[in-house]
Design an enzyme around this catalytic site. Structure first.
Site, mmCIF file in Angstrom:
data_model
loop_
_atom_site.group_PDB
_atom_site.id
_atom_site.type_symbol
_atom_site.label_atom_id
_atom_site.label_comp_id
_atom_site.label_asym_id
_atom_site.label_seq_id
_atom_site.Cartn_x
_atom_site.Cartn_y
_atom_site.Cartn_z
ATOM 1 C CB SER A 114 -7.543 5.754 -29.913
ATOM 2 O OG SER A 114 -8.835 6.095 -30.376
ATOM 3 C CE1 TYR A 145 -8.224 0.949 -32.345
ATOM 4 C CE2 TYR A 145 -9.913 2.611 -31.939
ATOM 5 C CZ TYR A 145 -8.624 2.282 -32.318
ATOM 6 O OH TYR A 145 -7.727 3.273 -32.664
#
Ligand code: 8X3
Length: 246
Positions: free
Chosen positions: A131, A144
């Site tokens: 990501s 995250y």
């Protein structure tokens, strides 16, 4: 000889789109995820997809996956997710633990288990769906971003450690992708909050856009290693620079 691609987190979103796309590219695809009902539907639609129930947080489940495979030429480490958007000061330890369990330790577990088969294939590809959260940090990203940074680091380390082996180590770091579940999971089922993430953004990426990038990376000639491909929608110039229309 038909090559086999294993895709984790294949029951929805980027994983499902990637399983479909690699099947269309001619691979035998092993679609692995916890939700077997969804995998069965996918396999009923696409004959070259085989469903395998997989919980990446379980050693036993990963061992079962390995035992079910004849060969593995491509591994797409896609399983993962974000839980919560609290600032670090209010970070929930359980959410962080889950994010580490799934994104980091789950990826480690599957990678370790399948690396011997990737090497044995003589021309393997290990592709991590990370990501942009693995490259930059943002407010509320806390656990995250930390987990995705760890995955990015794991990918870089693997590329160094496997230099000389017949395995390419590829990372795709997507930005804003509108899938049915990513933000819904992050906001614990709050659909209104989840949809706001994409509100007014002319065209966020779709899961198919990322699957297209995966297909491009894995189908390059064997000597071409795409180290990292960052892919964002045109409307997202940077993490905090998103064009929205009202
Ligand atoms: C998802 C992209 O920007 O929400 O991995 O972290 S972002």
């Amino acid at each position: 000889m038909t090559k086999t691609a294993v895709v984790t987190g294949a029951s929805s979103g980027i994983g499902e789109a990637t399983a479909r796309r690699l099947a269309a590219e001619g691979y035998d695809v092993v679609a692995a995820a916890r939700r077997r009902d969804r995998l069965d539907k996918l396999a009923a639609e696409v004959p070259s997809i085989t469903p395998v129930t997989l919980d990446v947080t379980s050693d036993e489940s990963v061992a079962d996956l390995v035992a079910s495979l004849g060969r593995c030429d491509v591994l797409i480490n896609n399983a993962g997710g974000a839980f919560g958007l609290e600032p670090v000061a209010e970070g929930l330890v359980d959410d962080w633990r889950r994010m580490y369990e799934v994104n980091v330790l789950g990826t480690l577990r599957v990678t370790k288990a399948l690396l011997p088969k990737l090497v044995d294939s003589g021309d393997g590809v290990l592709l991590m769906i990370t990501s942009v959260a693995g490259l930059v940090s943002y407010e509320g990203g806390g656990g995250y971003c930390a987990a995705k940074h760890a995955e990015t680091s794991m990918t870089e380390t693997l590329r160094l450690e496997l230099c000389g082996e017949p395995v390419r180590i590829v990372e795709i770091a997507p930005g804003m992708v509108h899938t049915e579940e990513f933000s819904l999971t992050r906001f614990r089922g709050d659909a209104e909050r989840a949809e706001k993430v994409y509100e007014g953004v002319p065209d966020p990426l779709s899961a198919d856009d990322v699957a297209d990038a995966v297909a491009w990376c894995v189908t390059r000639p064997s000597h071409v290693n795409v180290d990292r491909l960052v892919i964002r929608p045109r409307a997202q110039a940077a993490q905090h620079k998103v064009h929205r229309v009202s």
